[in-house]
Design a protein around this motif. Structure first.
Motif, PDB file in Angstrom:
ATOM      1  N   THR A   1      45.334  39.688  39.565  1.00 36.68           N
ATOM      2  CA  THR A   1      43.951  39.185  39.262  1.00 36.68           C
ATOM      3  C   THR A   1      43.006  39.343  40.360  1.00 36.68           C
ATOM      4  O   THR A   1      41.937  39.794  40.499  1.00 36.68           O
ATOM      5  CB  THR A   1      44.203  37.991  38.854  1.00 36.68           C
ATOM      6  N   ILE A   2      43.628  39.176  41.668  1.00 38.81           N
ATOM      7  CA  ILE A   2      42.733  39.144  42.716  1.00 38.81           C
ATOM      8  C   ILE A   2      42.359  40.573  43.234  1.00 38.81           C
ATOM      9  O   ILE A   2      41.169  40.854  43.289  1.00 38.81           O
ATOM     10  CB  ILE A   2      43.643  38.428  44.047  1.00 38.81           C
ATOM     11  N   GLN A   3      43.436  41.460  43.113  1.00 41.47           N
ATOM     12  CA  GLN A   3      43.016  42.770  43.366  1.00 41.47           C
ATOM     13  C   GLN A   3      41.998  43.501  42.387  1.00 41.47           C
ATOM     14  O   GLN A   3      40.965  44.380  42.941  1.00 41.47           O
ATOM     15  CB  GLN A   3      44.422  43.692  43.167  1.00 41.47           C
ATOM     16  N   VAL A   4      41.955  43.304  41.390  1.00 38.89           N
ATOM     17  CA  VAL A   4      41.036  43.679  40.146  1.00 38.89           C
ATOM     18  C   VAL A   4      39.842  42.933  40.472  1.00 38.89           C
ATOM     19  O   VAL A   4      38.760  43.628  40.582  1.00 38.89           O
ATOM     20  CB  VAL A   4      41.437  43.314  38.736  1.00 38.89           C
ATOM     21  N   LYS A   5      39.604  41.791  40.585  1.00 34.38           N
ATOM     22  CA  LYS A   5      38.399  41.106  41.085  1.00 34.38           C
ATOM     23  C   LYS A   5      37.742  41.866  42.389  1.00 34.38           C
ATOM     24  O   LYS A   5      36.364  41.924  42.530  1.00 34.38           O
ATOM     25  CB  LYS A   5      38.455  39.614  41.083  1.00 34.38           C
ATOM     26  N   LYS A   6      38.527  41.919  43.489  1.00 33.04           N
ATOM     27  CA  LYS A   6      38.027  42.440  44.625  1.00 33.04           C
ATOM     28  C   LYS A   6      37.594  44.117  44.530  1.00 33.04           C
ATOM     29  O   LYS A   6      36.340  44.435  44.573  1.00 33.04           O
ATOM     30  CB  LYS A   6      39.174  42.993  45.673  1.00 33.04           C
ATOM     31  N   SER A   7      38.003  44.905  43.517  1.00 28.87           N
ATOM     32  CA  SER A   7      37.619  46.176  43.202  1.00 28.87           C
ATOM     33  C   SER A   7      36.409  46.035  42.142  1.00 28.87           C
ATOM     34  O   SER A   7      35.312  46.774  42.449  1.00 28.87           O
ATOM     35  CB  SER A   7      38.758  46.934  41.947  1.00 28.87           C
ATOM     36  N   MET A   8      36.192  44.928  41.384  1.00 25.64           N
ATOM     37  CA  MET A   8      35.093  44.876  40.666  1.00 25.64           C
ATOM     38  C   MET A   8      33.923  44.534  41.465  1.00 25.64           C
ATOM     39  O   MET A   8      32.788  45.102  41.361  1.00 25.64           O
ATOM     40  CB  MET A   8      35.310  43.603  39.683  1.00 25.64           C
ATOM     41  N   MET A   9      34.189  43.508  42.262  1.00 21.93           N
ATOM     42  CA  MET A   9      32.949  43.212  43.234  1.00 21.93           C
ATOM     43  C   MET A   9      32.478  44.410  44.230  1.00 21.93           C
ATOM     44  O   MET A   9      31.214  44.550  44.292  1.00 21.93           O
ATOM     45  CB  MET A   9      33.518  42.115  44.176  1.00 21.93           C
ATOM     46  N   LYS A  10      33.403  45.500  44.654  1.00 28.50           N
ATOM     47  CA  LYS A  10      33.053  46.543  45.435  1.00 28.50           C
ATOM     48  C   LYS A  10      32.336  47.559  44.521  1.00 28.50           C
ATOM     49  O   LYS A  10      31.733  48.367  45.179  1.00 28.50           O
ATOM     50  CB  LYS A  10      34.212  47.307  46.074  1.00 28.50           C
ATOM     51  N   ALA A  11      32.466  47.545  43.206  1.00 31.96           N
ATOM     52  CA  ALA A  11      31.911  48.297  42.142  1.00 31.96           C
ATOM     53  C   ALA A  11      30.612  47.968  41.707  1.00 31.96           C
ATOM     54  O   ALA A  11      30.112  48.658  40.796  1.00 31.96           O
ATOM     55  CB  ALA A  11      32.729  48.729  40.943  1.00 31.96           C
ATOM     56  N   ALA A  12      29.724  47.218  42.412  1.00 28.72           N
ATOM     57  CA  ALA A  12      28.530  46.616  41.918  1.00 28.72           C
ATOM     58  C   ALA A  12      27.636  46.348  43.101  1.00 28.72           C
ATOM     59  O   ALA A  12      28.030  46.182  44.146  1.00 28.72           O
ATOM     60  CB  ALA A  12      28.491  45.335  41.165  1.00 28.72           C
ATOM     61  N   LYS A  13      26.288  46.552  42.933  1.00 26.40           N
ATOM     62  CA  LYS A  13      25.217  46.319  43.729  1.00 26.40           C
ATOM     63  C   LYS A  13      25.053  44.718  43.975  1.00 26.40           C
ATOM     64  O   LYS A  13      24.863  44.330  45.041  1.00 26.40           O
ATOM     65  CB  LYS A  13      23.915  47.120  43.413  1.00 26.40           C
ATOM     66  N   LYS A  14      25.324  43.979  43.101  1.00 27.68           N
ATOM     67  CA  LYS A  14      24.959  42.615  43.237  1.00 27.68           C
ATOM     68  C   LYS A  14      26.292  41.699  42.359  1.00 27.68           C
ATOM     69  O   LYS A  14      26.556  42.163  41.205  1.00 27.68           O
ATOM     70  CB  LYS A  14      23.741  41.971  42.545  1.00 27.68           C
ATOM     71  N   VAL A  15      26.633  40.716  43.151  1.00 28.26           N
ATOM     72  CA  VAL A  15      27.861  40.038  42.509  1.00 28.26           C
ATOM     73  C   VAL A  15      27.273  38.661  41.978  1.00 28.26           C
ATOM     74  O   VAL A  15      26.837  37.808  42.758  1.00 28.26           O
ATOM     75  CB  VAL A  15      29.086  39.814  43.661  1.00 28.26           C
ATOM     76  N   VAL A  16      27.609  38.162  40.804  1.00 28.50           N
ATOM     77  CA  VAL A  16      27.394  36.865  40.247  1.00 28.50           C
ATOM     78  C   VAL A  16      28.774  35.968  39.950  1.00 28.50           C
ATOM     79  O   VAL A  16      29.626  36.582  39.400  1.00 28.50           O
ATOM     80  CB  VAL A  16      26.666  36.861  39.001  1.00 28.50           C
ATOM     81  N   VAL A  17      28.571  34.897  40.611  1.00 27.70           N
ATOM     82  CA  VAL A  17      30.103  34.184  40.232  1.00 27.70           C
ATOM     83  C   VAL A  17      29.481  32.893  39.579  1.00 27.70           C
ATOM     84  O   VAL A  17      28.621  32.253  39.837  1.00 27.70           O
ATOM     85  CB  VAL A  17      30.814  33.653  41.446  1.00 27.70           C
ATOM     86  N   VAL A  18      30.306  32.667  38.242  1.00 27.97           N
ATOM     87  CA  VAL A  18      29.879  31.654  37.349  1.00 27.97           C
ATOM     88  C   VAL A  18      30.997  30.578  37.382  1.00 27.97           C
ATOM     89  O   VAL A  18      32.238  31.013  37.165  1.00 27.97           O
ATOM     90  CB  VAL A  18      29.561  32.175  35.735  1.00 27.97           C
ATOM     91  N   ALA A  19      30.650  29.288  37.484  1.00 30.67           N
ATOM     92  CA  ALA A  19      31.966  28.444  37.526  1.00 30.67           C
ATOM     93  C   ALA A  19      31.114  27.025  37.535  1.00 30.67           C
ATOM     94  O   ALA A  19      30.280  26.622  37.802  1.00 30.67           O
ATOM     95  CB  ALA A  19      32.257  28.534  39.012  1.00 30.67           C
ATOM     96  N   ILE A  20      31.998  26.170  36.739  1.00 27.09           N
ATOM     97  CA  ILE A  20      31.676  24.836  36.532  1.00 27.09           C
ATOM     98  C   ILE A  20      31.698  24.324  37.820  1.00 27.09           C
ATOM     99  O   ILE A  20      32.640  24.239  38.654  1.00 27.09           O
ATOM    100  CB  ILE A  20      32.385  24.086  35.380  1.00 27.09           C
ATOM    101  N   SER A  21      30.930  22.941  38.049  1.00 29.90           N
ATOM    102  CA  SER A  21      30.857  22.241  39.204  1.00 29.90           C
ATOM    103  C   SER A  21      32.409  21.484  39.684  1.00 29.90           C
ATOM    104  O   SER A  21      32.747  21.428  40.832  1.00 29.90           O
ATOM    105  CB  SER A  21      29.892  21.202  39.372  1.00 29.90           C
ATOM    106  N   GLU A  22      33.260  21.473  38.633  1.00 28.99           N
ATOM    107  CA  GLU A  22      34.652  20.762  38.729  1.00 28.99           C
ATOM    108  C   GLU A  22      35.421  21.820  39.750  1.00 28.99           C
ATOM    109  O   GLU A  22      36.512  21.432  40.141  1.00 28.99           O
ATOM    110  CB  GLU A  22      35.098  20.446  37.519  1.00 28.99           C
ATOM    111  N   LYS A  23      35.048  23.044  39.485  1.00 26.80           N
ATOM    112  CA  LYS A  23      35.952  24.063  40.413  1.00 26.80           C
ATOM    113  C   LYS A  23      35.627  24.207  41.860  1.00 26.80           C
ATOM    114  O   LYS A  23      36.155  24.719  42.683  1.00 26.80           O
ATOM    115  CB  LYS A  23      35.631  25.223  39.748  1.00 26.80           C
TER     116      LYS A  23
END
Length: 252
Positions: free
Chosen positions: A190-212
């Motif tokens: 999961t981590i490796q795919v997310k790293k690749s996704m982040m590198k593949a975009a101009k801007k990165v958006v993280v969505v998370a409920i505050s409990e995280k």
């Protein structure tokens, strides 16, 4: 009687941890609750038999993450709806959007207007299915082996495809987020795919409920400095978000 009560409290805590983090491993639960993995395994088996959670190899997954679940039953549904509405403000017609999976992402996709036109690429088959309800969105599913843990496609082909693109936005969820530890997870693929996704975009958006927020798992996905937008259900000036602010990160 007290032993039974302790067991109920423990199972309630297990259920809450699974719902907050979507997926969690047996050893992480054992550490958090200070009991043996065998005890956690028995509790997980009982919660699974009762239809409260879904067992996966080495851990458990939130029932709401399953493809047949009703979004209204999702943990923190109203908070995730607020996050989805905020995320919509970042969309522009004709964008190329790279998007992950999870119940917060599903809520966001559900809120996209039917007349909105863009191209969405995803590594998550469930997200692709959710996007099928949007008539003006072109959907590209990046293929590969599907991980039962993350329900994402993983492997060399996925990384190769991601390395060949530069999306306008990458929108991902996270299992844990800390001001100092950044984004973390407990699954290597999961981590490796997310790293690749982040590198593949101009801007990165993280969505998370505050409990995280202010929680850390064993392996790092990214530092806060690698994120452009953090979206929670809270107002941007909420006290708990103060420590997450830096020169680059915009909090919505």
């Amino acid at each position: 009687m007290s032993i039974s009560l302790l067991k109920k409290e423990r199972k309630d805590l297990i259920l809450k941890e699974i719902n907050i983090h979507t997926r969690i491993s047996l050893n992480e639960l054992a550490e958090k609750l200070n009991v043996s993995e065998d005890t956690i395994r028995r509790d997980i088996n009982e919660l699974s038999e009762d239809g409260e959670i879904i067992k996966i190899r080495g851990g458990a997954m939130s029932k709401a993450y399953h493809h047949g679940s009703n979004l209204q039953e999702t943990y923190a549904h109203s908070q995730k709806e607020i996050i989805g509405k905020k995320t919509l403000t970042l969309l522009k017609e004709g964008m190329l959007v790279l998007i992950g999976g999870g119940t917060t992402i599903r809520e966001f996709v559900k809120l996209i207007p039917d007349d909105f036109s863009a191209t969405f690429m995803t590594v998550n088959p469930l997200t692709a299915v959710e996007l099928l309800d949007k008539p003006n969105i072109e959907i590209i599913l990046i293929g590969g082996q599907v991980s039962r843990y993350s329900q994402m496609t993983v492997g060399g082909e996925v990384h190769q495809r991601l390395s060949e693109m530069k999306a306008d936005l990458c929108i991902i969820g996270t299992n844990a987020l800390d001001a100092h530890g950044g984004l973390t997870d407990s699954d290597w693929e999961t981590i490796q795919v997310k790293k690749s996704m982040m590198k593949a975009a101009k801007k990165v958006v993280v969505v998370a409920i505050s409990e995280k927020l202010n929680s850390v798992m064993k392996m790092k996905v990214a530092d806060l400095q690698e994120i452009d937008y953090l979206i929670t259900e809270l107002p941007a000036d909420a006290d708990i978000l103060t420590s997450f602010k830096n020169n680059k990160l915009e909090i919505l």
